[in-house]
Write a protein that holds these residues in place. Structure first.
Motif, PDB file in Angstrom:
ATOM      1  N   GLN A 186       0.824  -1.214   0.000  1.00 52.93           N
ATOM      2  CA  GLN A 186       0.000   0.000   0.000  1.00 52.93           C
ATOM      3  C   GLN A 186       0.855   1.260   0.000  1.00 52.93           C
ATOM      4  O   GLN A 186       0.529   2.252  -0.661  1.00 52.93           O
ATOM      5  CB  GLN A 186      -0.939  -0.008   1.211  1.00 52.93           C
ATOM      6  CG  GLN A 186      -2.032  -1.067   1.133  1.00 52.93           C
ATOM      7  CD  GLN A 186      -2.997  -0.980   2.295  1.00 52.93           C
ATOM      8  OE1 GLN A 186      -2.721  -0.315   3.291  1.00 52.93           O
ATOM      9  NE2 GLN A 186      -4.141  -1.654   2.158  1.00 52.93           N
ATOM     10  N   ALA A 187       1.982   1.237   0.715  1.00 55.54           N
ATOM     11  CA  ALA A 187       2.857   2.409   0.777  1.00 55.54           C
ATOM     12  C   ALA A 187       3.678   2.575  -0.492  1.00 55.54           C
ATOM     13  O   ALA A 187       3.957   3.711  -0.911  1.00 55.54           O
ATOM     14  CB  ALA A 187       3.789   2.303   1.994  1.00 55.54           C
ATOM     15  N   GLN A 188       4.052   1.468  -1.126  1.00 55.53           N
ATOM     16  CA  GLN A 188       4.890   1.531  -2.334  1.00 55.53           C
ATOM     17  C   GLN A 188       4.348   0.547  -3.376  1.00 55.53           C
ATOM     18  O   GLN A 188       4.950  -0.493  -3.643  1.00 55.53           O
ATOM     19  CB  GLN A 188       6.346   1.159  -2.015  1.00 55.53           C
ATOM     20  CG  GLN A 188       7.025   2.089  -1.021  1.00 55.53           C
ATOM     21  CD  GLN A 188       8.505   1.753  -0.891  1.00 55.53           C
ATOM     22  OE1 GLN A 188       9.314   2.154  -1.723  1.00 55.53           O
ATOM     23  NE2 GLN A 188       8.841   1.026   0.167  1.00 55.53           N
ATOM     24  N   PRO A 189       3.207   0.850  -3.984  1.00 52.66           N
ATOM     25  CA  PRO A 189       2.641  -0.086  -4.967  1.00 52.66           C
ATOM     26  C   PRO A 189       3.522  -0.268  -6.198  1.00 52.66           C
ATOM     27  O   PRO A 189       3.469  -1.310  -6.860  1.00 52.66           O
ATOM     28  CB  PRO A 189       1.301   0.566  -5.333  1.00 52.66           C
ATOM     29  CG  PRO A 189       1.478   2.013  -4.999  1.00 52.66           C
ATOM     30  CD  PRO A 189       2.375   2.045  -3.797  1.00 52.66           C
ATOM     31  N   GLU A 190       4.357   0.717  -6.505  1.00 52.78           N
ATOM     32  CA  GLU A 190       5.209   0.585  -7.689  1.00 52.78           C
ATOM     33  C   GLU A 190       6.365  -0.387  -7.446  1.00 52.78           C
ATOM     34  O   GLU A 190       6.877  -1.006  -8.391  1.00 52.78           O
ATOM     35  CB  GLU A 190       5.766   1.951  -8.106  1.00 52.78           C
ATOM     36  CG  GLU A 190       6.795   2.576  -7.160  1.00 52.78           C
ATOM     37  CD  GLU A 190       6.219   3.120  -5.865  1.00 52.78           C
ATOM     38  OE1 GLU A 190       7.003   3.502  -4.986  1.00 52.78           O
ATOM     39  OE2 GLU A 190       4.972   3.163  -5.760  1.00 52.78           O
ATOM     40  N   ALA A 191       6.815  -0.531  -6.193  1.00 53.42           N
ATOM     41  CA  ALA A 191       7.941  -1.417  -5.874  1.00 53.42           C
ATOM     42  C   ALA A 191       7.496  -2.753  -5.310  1.00 53.42           C
ATOM     43  O   ALA A 191       8.146  -3.780  -5.539  1.00 53.42           O
ATOM     44  CB  ALA A 191       8.887  -0.734  -4.883  1.00 53.42           C
ATOM     45  N   PHE A 192       6.408  -2.756  -4.554  1.00 59.19           N
ATOM     46  CA  PHE A 192       5.924  -3.978  -3.907  1.00 59.19           C
ATOM     47  C   PHE A 192       4.482  -4.246  -4.316  1.00 59.19           C
ATOM     48  O   PHE A 192       3.658  -4.638  -3.497  1.00 59.19           O
ATOM     49  CB  PHE A 192       6.026  -3.852  -2.382  1.00 59.19           C
ATOM     50  CG  PHE A 192       7.436  -3.715  -1.871  1.00 59.19           C
ATOM     51  CD1 PHE A 192       8.224  -4.830  -1.636  1.00 59.19           C
ATOM     52  CD2 PHE A 192       7.985  -2.455  -1.638  1.00 59.19           C
ATOM     53  CE1 PHE A 192       9.517  -4.700  -1.164  1.00 59.19           C
ATOM     54  CE2 PHE A 192       9.281  -2.317  -1.165  1.00 59.19           C
ATOM     55  CZ  PHE A 192      10.051  -3.443  -0.933  1.00 59.19           C
ATOM     56  N   GLY A 193       4.183  -4.054  -5.580  1.00 57.71           N
ATOM     57  CA  GLY A 193       2.817  -4.230  -6.062  1.00 57.71           C
ATOM     58  C   GLY A 193       2.372  -5.663  -6.154  1.00 57.71           C
ATOM     59  O   GLY A 193       1.183  -5.938  -6.303  1.00 57.71           O
ATOM     60  N   SER A 194       3.278  -6.598  -6.068  1.00 60.74           N
ATOM     61  CA  SER A 194       2.945  -8.021  -6.127  1.00 60.74           C
ATOM     62  C   SER A 194       4.032  -8.804  -5.413  1.00 60.74           C
ATOM     63  O   SER A 194       5.131  -8.289  -5.156  1.00 60.74           O
ATOM     64  CB  SER A 194       2.820  -8.499  -7.580  1.00 60.74           C
ATOM     65  OG  SER A 194       4.074  -8.407  -8.234  1.00 60.74           O
ATOM     66  N   ILE A 195       3.750 -10.067  -5.107  1.00 61.01           N
ATOM     67  CA  ILE A 195       4.767 -10.913  -4.458  1.00 61.01           C
ATOM     68  C   ILE A 195       5.956 -11.157  -5.390  1.00 61.01           C
ATOM     69  O   ILE A 195       7.107 -11.083  -4.941  1.00 61.01           O
ATOM     70  CB  ILE A 195       4.132 -12.233  -3.977  1.00 61.01           C
ATOM     71  CG1 ILE A 195       3.163 -11.941  -2.826  1.00 61.01           C
ATOM     72  CG2 ILE A 195       5.211 -13.223  -3.545  1.00 61.01           C
ATOM     73  CD1 ILE A 195       2.468 -13.171  -2.282  1.00 61.01           C
ATOM     74  N   PRO A 196       5.735 -11.418  -6.691  1.00 65.24           N
ATOM     75  CA  PRO A 196       6.907 -11.554  -7.577  1.00 65.24           C
ATOM     76  C   PRO A 196       7.770 -10.299  -7.602  1.00 65.24           C
ATOM     77  O   PRO A 196       9.001 -10.383  -7.667  1.00 65.24           O
ATOM     78  CB  PRO A 196       6.283 -11.832  -8.944  1.00 65.24           C
ATOM     79  CG  PRO A 196       4.991 -12.507  -8.630  1.00 65.24           C
ATOM     80  CD  PRO A 196       4.506 -11.825  -7.384  1.00 65.24           C
TER      81      PRO A 196
END
Length: 384
Positions: A186-196
């Motif tokens: 939620q804080a960084q959807p561009e970097a941690f937008g998915s588990i992969p």
């Protein structure tokens, strides 16, 4: 069927290029030529990617490529021809045996070394990058490098512990990626937008590379990052420790087998049983010394004796000079008498010696009376 000239020639060529026990100056010359071509061709391919070098030395680079490819092509065909002479009978059937040989790792490396050269003329321009596979020629060095063969042996012997360690690493990678995704997406959807996507951060963190291009910003993410960093150090150290232990084990085996072979060739040990040879080999150390190296100085305390396997040494003092070669030994007199050295010993050329330390020497002759008698008998005519 009576063997003909072709069979005799094939057996000779097999011994020359393929037999693991093949020796002699001709074998060494053939191996030297092939290793030189491998190094030259790989070096030319690497330097050829530098624009200035490619433009100035194109003719030389191209010539090296053509000559080495021609040589490797002939070598590949010859190896396919002679593989049926394999002493273990693995490839003794004319067609099926050669097919089995062709899919062995070293044969595949030989094929990959030449295939890109010929594909260059058949494939369209956009696929000519396959020529870069010529760098696979470096794998051909595995035939001539004991160190590379040790890597293969270690990986085979340690494959189960390695798979177990890598499985633990994979589980930790998945779990840490999932936890970081829920902590940061939620804080960084561009970097941690998915588990992969989070797996990239987990991989560089666990491997302690830490590029810094992706970092957690939440409190939970930072706390998790600290835990994963500490766990990663331990998890990635496991495969390293397994490989290190495997390398040490193989190197010790190689050293022991080399010493056993040297001991078995020495005349003084010809009457020893296999068990005695193995016991003696465990006490010996191999020393490789350059020309004009002083092994023993007159007047020093005796701490070892030496057996010569390769090369020559000169024993000398004020009244004597004597040259010893393979099969001879020296340094035992001072060990038996308990006196200081009375001679100086210098190598005349590059030598390979077996060193027996003083403590092991006394333990050995105390247990083996026949060996003690042989050494004492040699002392009567040997000033060492």
């Amino acid at each position: 069927m009576v063997p003909g000239l072709g069979d005799s020639l094939r057996a000779y060529v097999y011994a020359l290029i393929e037999d693991e026990d093949g020796q002699g100056p001709t074998r060494q010359a053939v191996d030297g030529v092939l290793v030189t071509l491998i190094v030259l061709s790989v070096g030319a391919d690497i330097l050829g990617t530098v624009k200035s070098i490619h433009e100035e030395w194109y003719a030389l680079i191209r010539s090296i490529d053509v000559v080495s490819t021609l040589a490797f092509t002939i070598e590949y065909i010859v190896r396919l021809w002679v593989c049926v002479e394999d002493r273990d009978g693995r490839y003794n059937r004319p067609v099926l045996g050669r097919m089995r040989y062709a899919v062995t790792p070293l044969a595949i490396a030989d094929l990959m070394a030449i295939l890109p050269f010929y594909l260059y003329f058949l494939l369209p321009d956009e696929l000519r990058l396959l020529r870069l596979f010529r760098l696979m020629r470096v794998l051909k060095l595995a035939r001539y490098s004991p160190a590379l063969r040790v890597i293969e042996v270690v990986l085979l012997n340690q494959r189960q512990p390695l798979l177990a360690a890598l499985s633990v690493v994979a589980v930790l990678l998945i779990i840490s990626s999932g936890l970081m995704y829920f902590a940061e997406h939620q804080a960084q959807p561009e970097a941690f937008g998915s588990i992969p996507a989070a797996m990239w951060w987990a991989a560089v963190t666990m491997s302690t590379v830490g590029y810094g291009d992706v970092t957690p910003v939440t409190v939970a993410g930072k706390a998790l990052a600290g835990v994963v960093s500490l766990l990663g150090i331990g998890m990635f150290a496991l495969p390293t420790a397994i490989l290190g232990a495997g390398f040490m084990e193989e190197l010790q085996k190689y050293k022991f087998s080399t010493i056993v072979a040297i001991v078995a060739r020495a005349e003084i040990f010809s009457d020893l049983s296999p068990g005695q040879i193995a016991e003696l080999a465990a006490m010996l150390n191999i020393r490789r010394l350059p020309s004009r190296y002083t092994i023993i100085h007159a007047g020093e305390h005796a701490d070892a004796m030496y057996f010569i396997d390769e090369g020559k040494v000169v024993l000398r003092n004020a009244t004597m000079r004597r040259v010893l070669g393979p099969g001879d030994f020296f340094g035992e007199r001072a060990l038996l008498d308990g006196h200081v050295r009375t001679i100086t010993v210098v190598t005349l050329n590059s030598c390979r010696l077996l060193e027996l330390r003083a403590g092991d020497f006394h333990n050995l002759i105390a247990k083996d009376g026949s060996l003690r008698e042989a050494i004492v008998e040699r002392m009567s005519r040997d000033p060492g």
